[in-house]
Write a protein that holds these residues in place. Structure first.
Motif, short mmCIF file in Angstrom:
data_model
loop_
_atom_site.label_atom_id
_atom_site.label_comp_id
_atom_site.label_asym_id
_atom_site.label_seq_id
_atom_site.Cartn_x
_atom_site.Cartn_y
_atom_site.Cartn_z
N PHE A 117 32.97 39.97 34.83
CA PHE A 117 32.15 41.02 35.44
C PHE A 117 32.81 41.56 36.70
O PHE A 117 33.64 40.89 37.33
CB PHE A 117 30.76 40.47 35.76
CG PHE A 117 30.04 39.91 34.56
CD1 PHE A 117 29.33 40.76 33.72
CD2 PHE A 117 30.10 38.56 34.25
CE1 PHE A 117 28.67 40.25 32.59
CE2 PHE A 117 29.45 38.05 33.13
CZ PHE A 117 28.73 38.90 32.30
N GLY A 118 32.42 42.78 37.06
CA GLY A 118 32.82 43.35 38.32
C GLY A 118 34.33 43.50 38.47
O GLY A 118 35.03 43.91 37.53
N LYS A 119 34.83 43.14 39.64
CA LYS A 119 36.24 43.30 39.96
C LYS A 119 37.11 42.49 39.01
O LYS A 119 38.18 42.95 38.58
CB LYS A 119 36.50 42.88 41.40
CG LYS A 119 37.94 43.08 41.84
CD LYS A 119 38.13 42.66 43.29
CE LYS A 119 39.59 42.84 43.72
NZ LYS A 119 39.80 42.42 45.14
N ARG B 170 37.55 44.41 35.81
CA ARG B 170 38.43 45.58 35.96
C ARG B 170 39.90 45.16 36.00
O ARG B 170 40.75 45.80 35.39
CB ARG B 170 38.05 46.35 37.22
CG ARG B 170 36.72 47.10 37.11
CD ARG B 170 36.53 48.09 38.25
NE ARG B 170 36.46 47.43 39.55
CZ ARG B 170 35.35 46.94 40.10
NH1 ARG B 170 34.19 47.03 39.43
NH2 ARG B 170 35.36 46.38 41.30
N LEU B 171 40.17 44.08 36.71
CA LEU B 171 41.55 43.59 36.79
C LEU B 171 42.03 43.09 35.43
O LEU B 171 43.16 43.33 35.03
CB LEU B 171 41.67 42.48 37.85
CG LEU B 171 41.51 42.92 39.30
CD1 LEU B 171 41.48 41.71 40.23
CD2 LEU B 171 42.64 43.87 39.71
N ALA B 172 41.13 42.38 34.74
CA ALA B 172 41.48 41.86 33.42
C ALA B 172 41.72 43.00 32.42
O ALA B 172 42.61 42.93 31.58
CB ALA B 172 40.38 40.93 32.91
#
Length: 264
Positions: free
Chosen positions: A112-114, A117-119
């Motif tokens: 979830f979240g950041k 997004r990075l994944a």
């Protein structure tokens, strides 16, 4: 020389009265690419499973960086099988993100979240490397066999393993697609500084890929009790330095070995 990444010392494996491996002694250093050939049932896949940590030694030792390999898989060891280990209800991109999520001990594979997004960014880059950037939103049933195997490789490598285990990963693919996969795995091996162990039934494939070729066979045989003795590494050849006669002799030996195994 540096400490070997993988070392087997008088390694043996048996199930009940059936001896699969015996007296295996070898060392593999970081960055090597080893192909394993031999008749069906001679212990090649068992050896990979022991490195992965889902099978344990019955005798001797199998060491990772000088320590006994843990009795469970870890993020430092990734595996790709001939049968595609992908989630049918997830898209290509979601499959690779999930592999990253499971690495973080998420029971569901969801992030979830950041973190997500990075994944997602990392997964997109990895899928581009394996040639699937055009298929991010497709589901596994919409992919060809070669594309599914590229997806499985992306799932394994995104977790940044030091060791990649390949158990006949290209056996079900057409010859032309296999050639493309050979190029891909060699490129990924170099780009990610992997140490690779690959089981194959194709001797030409074994001689084409990597740095070393191992032949698994039984040194001792008992026709009345075919499982009384286990296999070991009977040949350890540097790939690229073996002549045509060596290939022909091995091909004849492996053909005989397979025929004998099928009769047993």
């Amino acid at each position: 020389m540096n400490q070997p990444l993988i070392e087997a010392r008088q390694l043996g494996k048996q199930y009940g009265q059936d001896i699969i491996l015996e007296g295996v002694n070898t060392q593999v250093h970081e960055g090597e690419f080893v192909t394993l050939v031999g008749a069906s049932g001679c212990g090649k896949s068992t050896f990979l499973k022991m490195i992965l940590g889902i099978e344990q030694a019955s005798s001797g030792e199998l060491l990772l960086n000088g320590d006994t390999i843990p009795n469970e898989p870890g993020p430092d060891r990734g595996i790709v099988f001939q049968q595609y280990s992908v989630f049918p209800h997830m898209t290509v991109l979601e499959n690779v993100i999930a592999a990253k999520g499971f690495q973080k001990a998420s029971l569901t594979g969801y992030l979830f979240g950041k973190e997500r997004r990075l994944a997602q960014q990392e997964a997109t880059e990895m899928l581009t490397q394996v040639g699937l950037s055009h298929a991010l939103k497709r589901y596994p049933h919409e992919l060809s066999g070669g594309m599914k195997q590229r997806l499985a490789i992306a799932q394994a490598i995104i977790c940044k393993p030091r060791i990649l285990l390949l158990d006949e990963p290209f056996g079900a693919l057409d010859p032309g697609i296999r050639g493309d996969m050979h190029t891909l795995i060699l490129d990924l091996w170099k780009a990610h500084n992997l140490t690779i162990f690959m089981v194959t039934h194709d001797l030409k494939e074994g001689f084409h890929l990597g740095t070393r070729l191992w032949v698994f066979d039984k040194i001792r045989h008992d026709p009345q009790a075919p499982n009384a003795y286990g296999a070991s590494i009977t040949y350890d050849l540097p790939v690229g330095e073996s002549d045509t006669r060596t290939y022909d002799d091995l091909h004849q030996q492996l053909t005989h070995q397979q025929q004998t195994s099928e009769k047993a």
